[in-house]
Motif scaffolding. Structure first.
Motif, mmCIF file in Angstrom:
data_model
loop_
_atom_site.group_PDB
_atom_site.id
_atom_site.type_symbol
_atom_site.label_atom_id
_atom_site.label_comp_id
_atom_site.label_asym_id
_atom_site.label_seq_id
_atom_site.Cartn_x
_atom_site.Cartn_y
_atom_site.Cartn_z
ATOM 1 N N SER A 111 34.557 39.614 33.142
ATOM 2 C CA SER A 111 33.958 38.754 34.171
ATOM 3 C C SER A 111 34.018 37.278 33.789
ATOM 4 O O SER A 111 33.969 36.410 34.666
ATOM 5 N N SER A 112 34.163 36.977 32.494
ATOM 6 C CA SER A 112 34.214 35.581 32.045
ATOM 7 C C SER A 112 35.581 34.951 32.257
ATOM 8 O O SER A 112 35.702 33.727 32.301
ATOM 9 N N HIS A 142 41.209 39.293 35.596
ATOM 10 C CA HIS A 142 40.275 40.301 35.098
ATOM 11 C C HIS A 142 41.034 41.452 34.442
ATOM 12 O O HIS A 142 40.550 42.570 34.407
ATOM 13 N N ASP A 143 42.228 41.174 33.946
ATOM 14 C CA ASP A 143 43.067 42.203 33.336
ATOM 15 C C ASP A 143 43.311 41.857 31.884
ATOM 16 O O ASP A 143 43.700 40.735 31.550
ATOM 17 N N ILE A 144 43.089 42.801 30.974
ATOM 18 C CA ILE A 144 43.180 42.528 29.543
ATOM 19 C C ILE A 144 44.588 42.109 29.136
ATOM 20 O O ILE A 144 44.757 41.298 28.201
ATOM 21 N N ALA A 145 45.622 42.613 29.820
ATOM 22 C CA ALA A 145 46.994 42.251 29.460
ATOM 23 C C ALA A 145 47.245 40.770 29.699
ATOM 24 O O ALA A 145 47.882 40.090 28.894
ATOM 25 N N VAL A 146 46.728 40.240 30.799
ATOM 26 C CA VAL A 146 46.886 38.820 31.105
ATOM 27 C C VAL A 146 46.018 37.976 30.170
ATOM 28 O O VAL A 146 46.434 36.913 29.702
ATOM 29 N N PRO A 155 33.111 44.429 41.011
ATOM 30 C CA PRO A 155 32.975 45.153 39.737
ATOM 31 C C PRO A 155 31.670 44.888 39.003
ATOM 32 O O PRO A 155 31.214 45.743 38.246
ATOM 33 N N GLU A 156 31.059 43.714 39.233
ATOM 34 C CA GLU A 156 29.793 43.441 38.545
ATOM 35 C C GLU A 156 28.704 44.441 38.945
ATOM 36 O O GLU A 156 27.787 44.719 38.171
#
Length: 370
Positions: free
Chosen positions: A67-68, A73-77, A215-216
């Motif tokens: 969320s930060s 919101h994608d770990i790969a990016v 998603p929050e």
């Protein structure tokens, strides 16, 4: 930056219960009791609580991390932005391989279970191919298809395990739990480390997060799922402690199945056979979630078509399943995956969160001074 995901591919926040449960509760629920008592004996129930609490913190970190991120919101990016293109892609490749490894451990664990308990002399290549074709069908249908299957898998899991374990209540010996608190904190922490393997799976949120509507709002449901899973593990563990002596438990490979196996039911005869058969869909779903996460990570990080990586993964599984046959090798693979998973969740996730927060402050500082 992430490709924009249409709302028609997203799921409602409360539905995160089912993918999380299906990814975290697997074959390990049949075997974890024996591993836990190695360090903490029958005080290992405390380790289950310790580990559950620590996973709540890690779950909060994942939501904070994703969320930060300002524009993704994608770990790969996030890895690419935080570590640069080359190092970021190395992290992304490691994450993809991690999920592929986890999927294979789940898949091979179930195949071995069926071979030992149901069909010891059967050639399992055709069965493996059928299972992997079902995994292909589920993953190729996308995240909503996988989520739909997790609903059924969760229901089947509860229907098959909770009532059957409670049948052992007349045969329990509560005094087995005594004496309480006769192990040191270091011993309990070592047992907690072993227990972390059973909680692996919640990290799929790193790739699942963009597919959740608002998603929050799903965070409370994720924490609720974790409480439910902790109580399930605690219940099964305490029941096993009261059912077996410590020496018996040390020599039992599948304690949960051994407890269920004492009952005979008309027509069904052996409850553990029904249990293993009912978990067929559960294992397919567990494998599908991990394979989907690997395909999603490969698509975002390396722009590889998900269908291509999916086919390659399933072919690799078919070959490896034929090559790896003995129980000791399967157990060793599970130990390696557990060790890697512990470092992944307890080191990598906090490390990336700290990096994102530092980068965020640095960017804000530059904006103010420019």
């Amino acid at each position: 930056m992430n490709d924009e995901i249409s709302d028609k591919y997203k799921i409602s926040p409360y539905l995160i219960i089912f993918p999380l449960y299906s990814s975290m509760v697997g074959i390990g629920v049949l075997t974890y009791q024996r591993r836990l008592i190695e360090h903490a004996g029958y005080n290992a129930w405390i380790s289950v609580i310790f580990t559950g609490i620590s996973i709540h913190f890690l779950l909060w970190m994942i939501y904070k991390l994703l969320s930060s991120a300002e524009d993704s919101h994608d770990i790969a990016v996030i890895n690419k932005k935080l570590f640069g293109r080359i190092l970021g892609n190395l992290f992304n490749a490691a994450i993809v391989l991690y999920f592929v490894f986890g999927a294979f451990v789940k898949f091979k664990g179930y195949i071995e279970l069926v071979q030992v308990w149901l069909f010891p002399s059967m050639n399992f290549l055709p069965v493996s191919i059928v299972i992997l074709l079902l995994v292909y069908y589920a993953v190729s249908g996308g995240v909503r298809s996988v989520t739909g299957m997790t609903v059924w898998a969760t229901i089947i899991s509860f229907v098959s395990i909770v009532p059957q374990v409670t049948l052992t209540i007349p045969f329990l010996h509560p005094l087995n739990l005594l004496p309480l608190l006769n192990h040191s904190i270091p011993e309990l922490l070592l047992s907690s480390k072993d227990m972390a393997f059973e909680y692996l799976g919640f990290e799929i949120l790193l790739l699942f997060y963009p597919f959740i509507k608002t998603p929050e709002k799903s965070q409370k449901w994720a924490h609720f799922t974790l409480v439910m899973i902790t109580l399930l593990y605690l219940m099964i563990l305490v029941v096993a402690f009261m059912f077996f002596t410590e020496e018996q438990l040390r020599h039992s490979i599948w304690p949960t199945l051994n407890m269920i196996g004492i009952f005979e039911v008309p027509l069904l005869q052996r409850l553990e056979y029904m249990f293993i058969s009912m978990w067929f869909i559960k294992i397919i779903v567990g494998v599908s979630i991990y394979v989907w996460a690997a395909c999603r990570g490969a698509k975002i990080a390396f722009r590889i078509r998900p269908r291509i990586i999916l086919v390659l993964i399933l072919i690799a599984f078919t070959v490896l399943c034929e090559v790896i046959r003995d129980h000791r090798t399967v157990e060793k693979l599970s130990e390696i995956y557990s060790e890697v998973g512990v470092y992944f969740i307890y080191v990598y996730i906090p490390f990336v969160l700290i990096g994102v927060l530092i980068r965020q402050r640095w960017v804000r500082h530059l904006r103010r001074t420019s």
